[in-house]
Design an enzyme around this catalytic site. Sequence first.
Site, PDB file in Angstrom:
ATOM      1  N   ASN A  14       0.832  -1.206   0.000  1.00 16.71           N
ATOM      2  CA  ASN A  14       0.000   0.000   0.000  1.00 16.71           C
ATOM      3  C   ASN A  14       0.860   1.247   0.000  1.00 16.71           C
ATOM      4  O   ASN A  14       0.417   2.319  -0.416  1.00 16.71           O
ATOM      5  CB  ASN A  14      -0.883   0.075   1.254  1.00 16.71           C
ATOM      6  N   LEU A  15       2.084   1.110   0.532  1.00 13.82           N
ATOM      7  CA  LEU A  15       2.870   2.292   0.861  1.00 13.82           C
ATOM      8  C   LEU A  15       3.369   3.082  -0.338  1.00 13.82           C
ATOM      9  O   LEU A  15       3.846   4.198  -0.176  1.00 13.82           O
ATOM     10  CB  LEU A  15       4.072   1.897   1.748  1.00 13.82           C
ATOM     11  N   ASN A  16       3.233   2.522  -1.532  1.00 10.92           N
ATOM     12  CA  ASN A  16       3.704   3.279  -2.702  1.00 10.92           C
ATOM     13  C   ASN A  16       2.744   4.404  -3.070  1.00 10.92           C
ATOM     14  O   ASN A  16       3.038   5.231  -3.913  1.00 10.92           O
ATOM     15  CB  ASN A  16       3.908   2.359  -3.919  1.00 10.92           C
ATOM     16  N   ARG A  17       1.571   4.410  -2.446  1.00 16.92           N
ATOM     17  CA  ARG A  17       0.593   5.444  -2.787  1.00 16.92           C
ATOM     18  C   ARG A  17      -0.265   5.905  -1.625  1.00 16.92           C
ATOM     19  O   ARG A  17      -0.752   7.024  -1.619  1.00 16.92           O
ATOM     20  CB  ARG A  17      -0.299   4.943  -3.929  1.00 16.92           C
ATOM     21  N   ASP A  29     -13.058  -1.111  -2.819  1.00 17.10           N
ATOM     22  CA  ASP A  29     -12.299  -1.857  -3.826  1.00 17.10           C
ATOM     23  C   ASP A  29     -13.058  -3.045  -4.372  1.00 17.10           C
ATOM     24  O   ASP A  29     -12.472  -3.932  -4.971  1.00 17.10           O
ATOM     25  CB  ASP A  29     -10.955  -2.311  -3.258  1.00 17.10           C
ATOM     26  N   ASN A  30     -14.370  -3.087  -4.184  1.00 11.83           N
ATOM     27  CA  ASN A  30     -15.125  -4.163  -4.819  1.00 11.83           C
ATOM     28  C   ASN A  30     -16.551  -3.726  -5.140  1.00 11.83           C
ATOM     29  O   ASN A  30     -17.134  -2.862  -4.487  1.00 11.83           O
ATOM     30  CB  ASN A  30     -15.110  -5.424  -3.964  1.00 11.83           C
ATOM     31  N   ASP A  47     -19.418  -5.262  -4.977  1.00 14.86           N
ATOM     32  CA  ASP A  47     -20.451  -5.626  -4.019  1.00 14.86           C
ATOM     33  C   ASP A  47     -20.660  -4.541  -2.956  1.00 14.86           C
ATOM     34  O   ASP A  47     -21.780  -4.131  -2.660  1.00 14.86           O
ATOM     35  CB  ASP A  47     -20.016  -6.924  -3.346  1.00 14.86           C
ATOM     36  N   CYS A 102     -15.690 -26.502 -17.303  1.00 18.80           N
ATOM     37  CA  CYS A 102     -14.946 -27.401 -18.187  1.00 18.80           C
ATOM     38  C   CYS A 102     -13.670 -26.770 -18.727  1.00 18.80           C
ATOM     39  O   CYS A 102     -12.682 -27.448 -18.981  1.00 18.80           O
ATOM     40  CB  CYS A 102     -15.824 -27.892 -19.336  1.00 18.80           C
ATOM     41  N   CYS A 160     -33.017   2.129  -8.534  1.00 21.18           N
ATOM     42  CA  CYS A 160     -33.563   3.429  -8.128  1.00 21.18           C
ATOM     43  C   CYS A 160     -34.906   3.743  -8.762  1.00 21.18           C
ATOM     44  O   CYS A 160     -35.576   4.681  -8.348  1.00 21.18           O
ATOM     45  CB  CYS A 160     -32.550   4.556  -8.378  1.00 21.18           C
TER      46      CYS A 160
END
Lengths: 607, 332
Positions: free
Chosen positions: A8-11, A69-70, A72, A125, A389
């Site tokens: 995470n630390l790069n940003r 980040d998702n 849902d 499959c 809505c």
Amino acid sequence: MDTIEVSNLNRQFLFRQSHVGQSKAKVARDAVLRFRSNISITPYHVNVKDSRFNVEFFKEFDVVLNGLDNLDARRHVNRLCLAADVPLVESGTTGFLGQVTVHLKGKTECYECQPKPAPKTYPVCTITSTPSKFVHCVVWAKDLLFAKLFGDKNQENDLNVRSSDAANSLEHSEDVFECRKDEDIEQYGRRIYDHVFGHNIKMALSNEETWKNLNKPRPIYSKDVLPEKLTKENGDMEKGCTTDDISAMASLGLKNPQDLWSLAENSRVFLEALRLFFLKRVKEIGNLTFDKDDQLAVEFVTAAANIRASSFGIPSHSLFEAKGIAGNIVHAVATTNAVIAGLIVIEAIKVLIKDSNNYRMTYCLEHPSKKLLLMPVEPYEPNKSCYVCSETPLSLEVNIHSSKLRDFVEKIVKAKLGMNFPLIMQGASILYEVGEDLEEDMVAIYAANLEKALSELPSPVTSGTVLTVEDLQQEFSCSINIKHREEFDEEKEPDGMLLSGWVEAPVDKDNNKPIRNSESTSNALPAEEILDGEKDVEIQEIPEGTETVTGKKRKLSEVSEGTSTNHSGLSDENRSHNQLEKLDVDDEDDELIISDDWESLTKKKRL
Amino acid sequence: MDGEELTEQETALYDRQIRVWGADAQRRLSKSHILVYGMKGTVAEFCKNIVLAGVGSVTLVDDRVVAEEALSANFLILPDKNQYQGKTLAEVCCDSLKEFNHMVHVSVEKGDISTFGVEFFEKFDTVVISCCSLAKKKLINQKCRKLSKRVAFYTVDCRGSCGEIFVDLQDYKYSKKKLEETIECQLEYPSFEEAISVPWRALPRRVSKLYFAMRVIELFEDVEDRNPGETSIADLPGILKLRKELCETNSLSESQVPDALLERLLIGTREFPPVCAIIGGILGQEVIKAISGKGDPLKNFFFFDAMDGKGLIEDISEPNTGSQAALINDDM
């Protein structure tokens, strides 16, 4: 609910190395207070879907800014914001791309008015028998092999599904994956290797039909790839096991995660990783789920995927690449996030000062379109067919005699409609509900109902029945008209149900195959589900699911200049944003955002 | 080859961005040296971005003493008087920036940058300047261009809710993948002086009005011998007069430099934090692209106005500089 990770630390610059492992919400709060001590910030180290974040909670706020980040979690918050009538500023980034959108109930589209691509799934499959891409091999290695060897043994697993002699092989397969008393770890490893890469392939080849139009895979046996016993080659068996950083790569002296390994190297990693799991982490075996931050698991899955790929003539990939695929890693940089963060704040301020004429969606592009790197677009009006809505009823075609209520709940209500705690009613009868304060006999009735065919429920479902489905937490309700149909195409409609009126995202061009939810084959949750949405300062786009805008359905408004001086000769009324319609402005001073660019925009955004 | 490869620490820290631009680009970043002048909010954002990205070194120049108004948009300065009292902007920002990434060497250079010789600039791959007078911009740009080594030059300025970036990569060659092929690209950039000398009537019809507005104010500051950013709404009459002259000289309609826009730029001398983030982000990405050699760099001006929300690129160069042709309308 997220905790801070090194990657995470790069940003995520409110965090430092020393914070790794701590709660993002709490550390972010502390960091912000250091430069603005007068703000009241309350951190909740909790999943955003937690029941305490109900409509009443949301009503307390003037604006909601999402950094999820998702998909849902985003849908969930969208519904709560609609129910609470609170403006929502949504956003996401992936690499150099990003966007900010504003959602106001009744005024603009809600987050779900436009279809969002669902996470990619593959036909069973394809994974078990006929992989054609590396990602298929990764899914096999992760959701089948890894799960079978190290995960919950009671879980259904399709690993040995396609065998010529079903009854016998089931017996046989139970034994295969259990370590025998007389064999050491290396023998066990080789036996597993030979079974999945040799024997299973050989069995699959015996079914000529499958391979009529496809390249045949070749079976691979460990004795051909690694003729000598590994213990000799490894020399120091204890290498790589000294710290908690148990790693097959370290043990084998493979240093660079970006390297491509040979078949022999992949095979060594496979066997060594397996050995290390049994030697050093035996207690975890039976409980493990794949975690992209579990180095040994990533090594195992990479090696297994590569060996399988080799068998099927698919190019192999480095650990770095395989990890990204297996872990659904979203690539991200500080700069795009900074741009999007700035844009979010600009929109949030507009919401707070009620500058409703100037809300906009802004798209951050990688390549300029008509000189624009940051492209503002007026929000669209709500989609009248949006089932979220606009409360449009949906229709479901289903075989009411063969489909059970459970299928309906899992595949439609939860998976497609995104409800977490559903209540299903027919008229006044409740067919199913979830809750903490339910009486025991009701719980039993509901459990029984799940296993019944729709037509055999206490309140039978027939063609023409209207079911009401609700999620009380989201305060979201939806009607579904049921229509009976006998036959469903196994390939195209594997669920045996067809939902319409629910707008589905367009299918990817190079994946025209029918999609079946692969989650039925394993318990492994995709990685992003594990890191479930806490209100995070960081904004992540869903993997492979960059926002798609179907320009064809919606009218695009032109962007008018916001300057107060008006040289165009048009009255302010004509240029009013309130109309939210396409204006035919013939003004040389204005830049036009032309809707036919939209297709090329969306194509670029699908990485 | 071990010295060439990224360390385990780098691989772990930079994982998510390596997935964007690759390990080679990351290696090149780690060897790059950036000079930064003028530590206001936008530049603070920019520095944060490149430090996080893992450049080799960042050298800060700004001898101005920290005053309270710096706190409004520069998040590198914490509101603790004990910490910042008596220190220069460069010093305080340096201390903060170091915390973002220990692998980046951040330092301060004191002195008047206009007196630094050409050999000083040779130490760097990239020079970024802000809060600079027109004369200083030209001077530093020239020093960069005098070197045999190619030093990338950028200016960045934000006024109120607007921002401008200028890029000069001189002769820039890079390659990129188009479908299955690798194609070689070449761009020729004008210097700042050359760019702003392009007659206004020769520019495409729909060039951003912000370009002209910024030039008017820039020239006004130059003529009136003001410090950069030291103009206010009281100067509006003088600004409008200068605009009239410039437009007449350039045969440009004054409506191309609207009153309202000039007013906004004069009133909003303070930076607006979200705009700092946006401009600092775009600039950060440009610098990273040029150092890594990956991605189409923008040529040569970028403008953002929070009012209309557009972030656009303008190519302000002579039509025959060999790259993108300027669009010249028939009815000019």
